[in-house]
Write a protein that holds these residues in place. Structure first.
Motif, short mmCIF file in Angstrom:
data_model
loop_
_atom_site.label_atom_id
_atom_site.label_comp_id
_atom_site.label_asym_id
_atom_site.label_seq_id
_atom_site.Cartn_x
_atom_site.Cartn_y
_atom_site.Cartn_z
N PRO A 55 55.49 95.79 64.29
CA PRO A 55 56.40 94.87 64.66
C PRO A 55 55.60 93.80 63.64
CG PRO A 55 55.73 95.68 66.33
CD PRO A 55 54.97 96.65 65.15
N ASP A 56 56.07 91.97 63.06
CA ASP A 56 55.93 92.00 63.27
C ASP A 56 54.83 90.61 64.16
OD1 ASP A 56 56.78 91.85 60.07
OD2 ASP A 56 57.42 89.75 60.66
N VAL A 147 63.81 106.56 63.16
CA VAL A 147 64.26 105.70 64.56
C VAL A 147 63.45 104.57 64.93
CG1 VAL A 147 65.41 105.71 67.08
CG2 VAL A 147 65.54 107.61 64.86
N LEU A 148 63.56 103.40 64.82
CA LEU A 148 62.24 102.68 65.21
C LEU A 148 63.21 102.64 66.59
CD1 LEU A 148 62.04 100.18 62.75
CD2 LEU A 148 61.05 102.73 63.07
N SER A 149 62.09 102.32 67.80
CA SER A 149 62.34 101.69 68.61
C SER A 149 61.49 101.19 69.96
CB SER A 149 62.88 103.46 69.89
OG SER A 149 61.71 104.28 70.20
N LEU A 163 64.03 91.77 72.77
CA LEU A 163 63.66 93.73 72.69
C LEU A 163 63.68 93.36 70.88
CD1 LEU A 163 64.49 96.36 74.78
CD2 LEU A 163 62.14 95.24 74.84
N ARG A 164 65.09 92.80 70.22
CA ARG A 164 65.38 93.11 69.30
C ARG A 164 64.49 92.42 67.62
NH1 ARG A 164 71.21 93.04 67.04
NH2 ARG A 164 71.15 92.27 69.64
N ARG A 169 61.85 92.59 62.72
CA ARG A 169 60.89 92.10 62.18
C ARG A 169 59.60 92.76 61.72
NH1 ARG A 169 63.14 87.80 65.26
NH2 ARG A 169 60.92 87.72 67.02
N THR A 170 59.72 93.55 60.97
CA THR A 170 58.07 94.52 60.69
C THR A 170 57.94 94.73 59.47
OG1 THR A 170 60.30 96.05 59.79
CG2 THR A 170 59.31 96.24 62.26
#
Length: 192
Positions: A55-56, A147-149, A163-164, A169-170
Motif C-alpha cells: 500500500p502507498d 487477490v489483494l485484501s 479500506l478502499r 493505491r499500491t
C-alpha cells in the motif's frame, strides 16, 4: 620544523586513505548482506520481488510484513476517514483454486459472512460474531492471478471507503523498502 611536518602529513594522508578504504569495504559488506537477506526473505514467495505490491500509505514505524509461499502479509495501523487508526492486515495472495475469496471465506454462507459488491471489482465481506468466528470487516480486490485484501479483526467500525485506498493505491516496493518491511525485529542470518 619542515622535516617534522612532512612525516605528519604522510601519516595523516595514510590515515585518511585507510579510513576511506574501510568505509568502502564496509559499504560493500552491507550491500552484499542486503542482497543475501532479500534473497533469503523472498525465496518462498509465489511471485518474484518485482511483482510484489505494498500500500502507498504504509506508516514508517509499527509495520510488520512476512512473505511465504501463500503470499505477502502486512500488519499496520490504517488511518480511517474519521481520524482513527485501526489495526489491519493487508494481503497479496493467490485466489483459491476455485476462484473464490482467499482464507476460506465463503460468501454462500450467509449466516456468517455478508458479501457486498463495493464496485470497481471490490467485494466487501463482513463476518459476524459467532461461536466459531470473531467479527471482521474485509475488502477484497481480484486482479489476474492475485487477490489483494485488507481486513480489520474485531468490532472496529470501518467502511469500504476506509479500506478502499489500501487496495487501489499500491506500488512495487524498492529493495530497501521490502527489506525494511520483511526484516522483523531481531532478524538474523548466518551472515549477519
Amino acid at each position: 620544523m619542515t622535516r617534522l611536518r612532512l612525516p605528519l602529513l604522510v601519516v595523516a594522508l595514510l590515515a585518511l586513505v585507510c579510513a576511506g578504504g574501510y568505509a568502502v569495504l564496509r559499504s560493500a559488506y552491507h550491500d552484499e548482506k542486503d542482497r543475501r537477506d532479500l534473497s533469503d526473505l523472498t525465496r518462498s514467495s509465489p511471485w518474484p520481488p518485482d511483482d510484489l505490491l505494498v500500500p502507498d500509505d504504509l506508516p514508517r514505524s509499527g509495520t510488520l510484513g512476512w512473505l511465504d509461499r501463500l503470499g505477502l502479509d502486512i500488519a499496520y495501523g490504517l488511518r480511517t476517514r474519521d481520524g482513527r487508526t485501526v489495526p489491519v492486515v493487508w494481503q497479496q495472495h493467490h485466489p483459491a483454486p476455485d476462484g473464490s475469496l482467499a482464507d476460506g471465506v465463503d460468501c454462500d454462507v450467509r449466516t456468517i459472512h455478508v458479501c457486498t459488491d463495493a464496485g470497481d471489482g471490490l467485494t466487501l465481506v463482513v463476518t459476524r460474531d459467532t461461536d466459531n468466528s470473531d467479527p471482521a470487516t474485509a475488502l477484497y480486490l481480484f486482479a489476474a492471478d492475485q487477490v489483494l485484501s485488507v481486513s480489520v479483526q474485531g468490532p472496529d467500525p470501518v467502511t469500504a471507503d476506509d479500506l478502499r485506498g489500501a487496495l487501489t493505491r499500491t506500488h512495487h516496493p524498492s529493495d530497501g523498502e521490502l527489506l525494511a518491511l520483511l526484516r522483523g525485529p531481531g532478524y538474523q542470518t548466518d551472515w549477519s
